[in-house]
Scaffold this motif. Structure first.
Motif, PDB file in Angstrom:
ATOM      1  N   ALA A  33       7.976  -8.687 -12.244  1.00  0.00           N
ATOM      2  CA  ALA A  33       7.449  -8.335 -10.920  1.00  0.00           C
ATOM      3  C   ALA A  33       8.112  -7.059 -10.397  1.00  0.00           C
ATOM      4  O   ALA A  33       7.434  -6.192  -9.842  1.00  0.00           O
ATOM      5  N   ASP A  36       6.584  -4.221 -12.259  1.00  0.00           N
ATOM      6  CA  ASP A  36       5.218  -4.000 -11.773  1.00  0.00           C
ATOM      7  C   ASP A  36       5.224  -3.263 -10.442  1.00  0.00           C
ATOM      8  O   ASP A  36       4.431  -2.337 -10.227  1.00  0.00           O
ATOM      9  N   ILE A  37       6.104  -3.658  -9.545  1.00  0.00           N
ATOM     10  CA  ILE A  37       6.198  -3.006  -8.237  1.00  0.00           C
ATOM     11  C   ILE A  37       6.549  -1.537  -8.415  1.00  0.00           C
ATOM     12  O   ILE A  37       5.915  -0.659  -7.826  1.00  0.00           O
ATOM     13  N   TYR A  49       1.875  -4.344   0.353  1.00  0.00           N
ATOM     14  CA  TYR A  49       2.169  -5.704  -0.092  1.00  0.00           C
ATOM     15  C   TYR A  49       2.012  -6.583   1.135  1.00  0.00           C
ATOM     16  O   TYR A  49       2.656  -6.342   2.152  1.00  0.00           O
ATOM     17  N   HIS A  79      -1.653  -5.794  -2.536  1.00  0.00           N
ATOM     18  CA  HIS A  79      -1.245  -6.868  -3.427  1.00  0.00           C
ATOM     19  C   HIS A  79      -0.892  -8.083  -2.585  1.00  0.00           C
ATOM     20  O   HIS A  79      -0.113  -7.972  -1.629  1.00  0.00           O
ATOM     21  N   VAL A  81       1.039 -11.210  -1.989  1.00  0.00           N
ATOM     22  CA  VAL A  81       2.288 -11.825  -2.431  1.00  0.00           C
ATOM     23  C   VAL A  81       2.213 -13.349  -2.455  1.00  0.00           C
ATOM     24  O   VAL A  81       3.068 -13.992  -3.066  1.00  0.00           O
ATOM     25  N   LEU A  87       6.562 -12.093  -7.311  1.00  0.00           N
ATOM     26  CA  LEU A  87       6.246 -10.872  -6.569  1.00  0.00           C
ATOM     27  C   LEU A  87       6.739 -10.975  -5.133  1.00  0.00           C
ATOM     28  O   LEU A  87       7.316 -10.023  -4.591  1.00  0.00           O
TER      29      LEU A  87
END
Length: 138
Positions: A33, A36-37, A49, A79, A81, A87
């Motif tokens: 995660a 990815d961030i 987010y 995204h 969460v 994440l």
């Protein structure tokens, strides 16, 4: 694979016992995660987010952030969460910011709903988004 459990809100008071909530995440998923961030905020010029989606925010602060970005005409990716506990925890560490939503512009954390509201009211958000090239042209 290591995994961690977080216990939130177990308490007994008199005759009442509160519900125990358990959130878990794995260290492998957490590391992914974070990666990815890092990738998302460096490849997309404007990333939010949030809890929920722009079409259906699941908290008032996320709704506020969405409405501000819409008012500014910003083009952004979002995204949720709530779909991934890894994440949800990783984003807090990544930005060293404890709350959600979090807006990143050009890889830099701008802040949450309260910060966005202040920047919006002062006109600074408009300048920031225009300078980043993330505002729709009419």
């Amino acid at each position: 694979m290591n995994s961690y459990l977080f216990r939130i809100g177990t308490k007994t008071t008199g005759f009442l016992r509160s519900t125990q909530f358990v959130r878990s995440y794995s260290t492998d998923g957490y590391k992914k995660a974070l990666e990815d961030i890092r990738s998302q905020v460096t490849t997309s010029p404007c990333v939010l987010y949030m809890k929920g989606s722009p079409e259906r925010p699941e908290c008032g602060f996320s709704n506020t952030a969405i409405r501000i970005l819409e008012a500014e005409g910003a083009v952004y990716t979002s995204h949720n969460v709530l779909k991934n506990d890894d994440l949800r925890e990783a984003i807090k560490e990544y930005g060293n910011w404890p709350t959600i939503p979090q807006l990143y512009v050009k890889g830099e954390l701008v802040g949450g709903a309260d910060i966005l509201m202040g920047l919006y009211k002062s006109g600074e958000l408009s300048k920031l988004l225009n300078d980043a090239g993330v505002v729709k042209k009419d």
